[in-house]
Design an enzyme around this catalytic site. Structure first.
Site, PDB file in Angstrom:
ATOM      1  N   GLY A  84       0.826  -1.212   0.000  1.00  0.00           N
ATOM      2  CA  GLY A  84       0.000   0.000   0.000  1.00  0.00           C
ATOM      3  C   GLY A  84       0.853   1.251   0.000  1.00  0.00           C
ATOM      4  O   GLY A  84       2.007   1.242   0.445  1.00  0.00           O
ATOM      5  N   TYR A 147      -6.901   7.226   0.032  1.00  0.00           N
ATOM      6  CA  TYR A 147      -6.449   6.089   0.846  1.00  0.00           C
ATOM      7  C   TYR A 147      -7.609   5.471   1.623  1.00  0.00           C
ATOM      8  O   TYR A 147      -7.776   4.246   1.654  1.00  0.00           O
ATOM      9  CB  TYR A 147      -5.363   6.596   1.795  1.00  0.00           C
ATOM     10  CG  TYR A 147      -4.680   5.565   2.661  1.00  0.00           C
ATOM     11  CD1 TYR A 147      -3.569   4.862   2.192  1.00  0.00           C
ATOM     12  CD2 TYR A 147      -5.106   5.330   3.962  1.00  0.00           C
ATOM     13  CE1 TYR A 147      -2.919   3.945   2.999  1.00  0.00           C
ATOM     14  CE2 TYR A 147      -4.459   4.420   4.783  1.00  0.00           C
ATOM     15  CZ  TYR A 147      -3.354   3.720   4.294  1.00  0.00           C
ATOM     16  OH  TYR A 147      -2.704   2.816   5.104  1.00  0.00           O
TER      17      TYR A 147
HETATM   18  N1  CAA Z   1      -7.509  17.371  11.087  1.00  0.00           N
HETATM   19  C1  CAA Z   1      -7.892  18.647  10.909  1.00  0.00           C
HETATM   20  N2  CAA Z   1      -7.121  19.547  10.299  1.00  0.00           N
HETATM   21  C2  CAA Z   1      -5.924  19.151   9.851  1.00  0.00           C
HETATM   22  C3  CAA Z   1      -5.481  17.841   9.992  1.00  0.00           C
HETATM   23  C4  CAA Z   1      -6.320  16.931  10.665  1.00  0.00           C
HETATM   24  N3  CAA Z   1      -5.947  15.663  10.854  1.00  0.00           N
HETATM   25  N4  CAA Z   1      -4.241  17.748   9.428  1.00  0.00           N
HETATM   26  C5  CAA Z   1      -3.954  18.969   8.955  1.00  0.00           C
HETATM   27  N5  CAA Z   1      -4.955  19.816   9.222  1.00  0.00           N
HETATM   28  C6  CAA Z   1      -5.036  21.230   8.913  1.00  0.00           C
HETATM   29  C7  CAA Z   1      -3.819  21.985   9.351  1.00  0.00           C
HETATM   30  O1  CAA Z   1      -3.913  22.325  10.714  1.00  0.00           O
HETATM   31  C8  CAA Z   1      -3.840  23.188   8.479  1.00  0.00           C
HETATM   32  O2  CAA Z   1      -4.790  24.101   8.951  1.00  0.00           O
HETATM   33  P1  CAA Z   1      -4.521  25.684   8.885  1.00  0.00           P
HETATM   34  O3  CAA Z   1      -4.377  25.988   7.419  1.00  0.00           O
HETATM   35  O4  CAA Z   1      -5.745  26.274   9.502  1.00  0.00           O
HETATM   36  O5  CAA Z   1      -3.272  25.900   9.673  1.00  0.00           O
HETATM   37  C9  CAA Z   1      -4.357  22.592   7.196  1.00  0.00           C
HETATM   38  O6  CAA Z   1      -5.040  21.379   7.505  1.00  0.00           O
HETATM   39  C10 CAA Z   1      -3.211  22.204   6.301  1.00  0.00           C
HETATM   40  O7  CAA Z   1      -3.636  22.600   5.136  1.00  0.00           O
HETATM   41  P2  CAA Z   1      -2.583  22.737   3.987  1.00  0.00           P
HETATM   42  O8  CAA Z   1      -3.354  23.193   2.813  1.00  0.00           O
HETATM   43  O9  CAA Z   1      -1.401  23.511   4.421  1.00  0.00           O
HETATM   44  O10 CAA Z   1      -2.173  21.225   3.818  1.00  0.00           O
HETATM   45  P3  CAA Z   1      -1.031  20.640   2.981  1.00  0.00           P
HETATM   46  O11 CAA Z   1      -1.396  20.692   1.549  1.00  0.00           O
HETATM   47  O12 CAA Z   1       0.281  21.209   3.398  1.00  0.00           O
HETATM   48  O13 CAA Z   1      -1.113  19.129   3.450  1.00  0.00           O
HETATM   49  C11 CAA Z   1      -1.099  17.339   5.008  1.00  0.00           C
HETATM   50  C12 CAA Z   1      -0.671  18.761   4.727  1.00  0.00           C
HETATM   51  C13 CAA Z   1      -0.769  16.429   3.834  1.00  0.00           C
HETATM   52  C14 CAA Z   1      -2.576  17.288   5.251  1.00  0.00           C
HETATM   53  C15 CAA Z   1      -0.309  16.943   6.249  1.00  0.00           C
HETATM   54  O14 CAA Z   1      -0.796  17.688   7.318  1.00  0.00           O
HETATM   55  C16 CAA Z   1      -0.405  15.471   6.578  1.00  0.00           C
HETATM   56  O15 CAA Z   1       0.331  14.657   6.054  1.00  0.00           O
HETATM   57  N6  CAA Z   1      -1.328  15.116   7.497  1.00  0.00           N
HETATM   58  C17 CAA Z   1      -1.432  13.741   7.969  1.00  0.00           C
HETATM   59  C18 CAA Z   1      -2.460  12.948   7.245  1.00  0.00           C
HETATM   60  C19 CAA Z   1      -2.460  11.575   7.845  1.00  0.00           C
HETATM   61  O16 CAA Z   1      -2.795  11.346   8.987  1.00  0.00           O
HETATM   62  N7  CAA Z   1      -2.051  10.563   7.049  1.00  0.00           N
HETATM   63  C20 CAA Z   1      -1.913   9.247   7.550  1.00  0.00           C
HETATM   64  C21 CAA Z   1      -0.628   8.688   7.036  1.00  0.00           C
HETATM   65  S1  CAA Z   1      -0.162   7.181   7.851  1.00  0.00           S
HETATM   66  C22 CAA Z   1      -1.167   6.049   7.173  1.00  0.00           C
HETATM   67  O17 CAA Z   1      -1.930   6.285   6.289  1.00  0.00           O
HETATM   68  C23 CAA Z   1      -1.067   4.667   7.744  1.00  0.00           C
HETATM   69  C24 CAA Z   1      -2.359   4.230   8.284  1.00  0.00           C
HETATM   70  O18 CAA Z   1      -3.025   3.419   7.658  1.00  0.00           O
HETATM   71  C25 CAA Z   1      -2.800   4.686   9.608  1.00  0.00           C
END
Ligand code: CAA
Length: 240
Positions: A84, A147
């Protein structure tokens, strides 16, 4: 009884732990990988487990790879669809390419992996199909429309396969890991990761071996009446 197992994405992360756990259970294991030759070679050197390179998103490649594994190791009794990828982005920024890459690998990849193996399992009246989903397929996740769609889809695939395979001695089950200490989770920005860990009642990331033990149970001959189920292993983050 000695069984032959195929683990996709089986040379790194959760997949590597699954390959090792099945080997420890007496299985002959084949592990596939997509691109990291160095990690695959190191894994084989460490474990003696053979690795095979193909793209699970491509049906012809998968079918040819599976035929090669079966010619070298014997008919596959246990298949773990684990490979994945993530291409995280908020929905308004997600590109069609990010959507498609994740669908191809995580969802179509399950079809491509199980479909060529299924007829042999039906003929031999034995099979274990285990698909690795995710807590994020159960609850949804910010920035993971692609995903989460695939990981929810895994549950639909398995519940359907369970009904089709039951009379032929084949079981199909899902393991849905929470956040596990692997490269995939470590790629999440540190601040975001910390906030995720704060939402896990266990207060920590899971270990790959904690997922592998769930898979080893489902793969065992003893688990024949467990069929169509989802084992969630997420430190009480979500009750799916
Ligand atoms: N909940 C709510 N808000 C969130 C958030 C969440 N989980 N994550 C990010 N945000 C918000 C940020 O606080 C930010 O808000 P502000 O603009 O008000 O500050 C905004 O979203 C970020 O927006 P951007 O447009 O700047 O986002 P970006 O294009 O830079 O993307 C991202 C950033 C990709 C979302 C990054 O934050 C990220 O990778 N987040 C994690 C996502 C996640 O949990 N993925 C899981 C990966 S592990 C996996 O998938 C394995 C599994 O099976 C568990």
């Amino acid at each position: 009884m000695a069984r032959t197992a195929l683990v996709t994405g089986g040379s790194r992360g959760i997949g590597a732990a699954i390959s090792k756990a099945l080997q420890a259970q007496g299985c002959t294991v084949a592990a596939t990988y997509a691109g990291n030759d160095e990690a695959a070679a190191a894994f084989t050197a460490e474990t003696g487990i053979k690795t095979y390179k193909w793209n699970v998103g491509d049906y012809e490649e998968s079918a040819a790879g599976i035929a090669k594994v079966e010619a070298e190791l014997g008919p596959i009794d246990i298949v773990v669809a684990n490979a994945g990828i993530t291409r995280d982005a908020p929905f308004h920024k997600m590109t069609p390419q990010q959507w498609q890459e994740v669908i191809d690998t995580n969802l179509t990849g399950v079809f491509n992996t199980v479909h060529p193996i299924w007829p042999g399992m039906r003929e031999r009246k034995f099979g274990r199909v285990i698909v690795i989903s995710s807590v994020n397929g159960q609850k949804g996740q910010f920035a993971q429309v692609n995903y989460a769609a695939t990981k929810a889809g895994d549950i639909g695939i398995v519940r359907s396969l369970a009904q089709e395979g039951a009379r032929a001695g084949i079981t199909a089950n899902v393991v849905a890991p929470g956040y596990i200490a692997t490269d995939m989770v470590m790629a999440v920005p540190e601040k975001v990761r910390e906030s995720i860990i704060a939402q896990i009642p266990a207060g920590r990331l899971g270990e790959p071996e904690e997922i592998a033990r769930c898979v080893a149970f489902l793969a065992s001959d003893d688990a024949g009446f467990v069929n169509g189920s989802t084992i969630s292993a997420n430190g009480a983050q979500f009750f799916g």
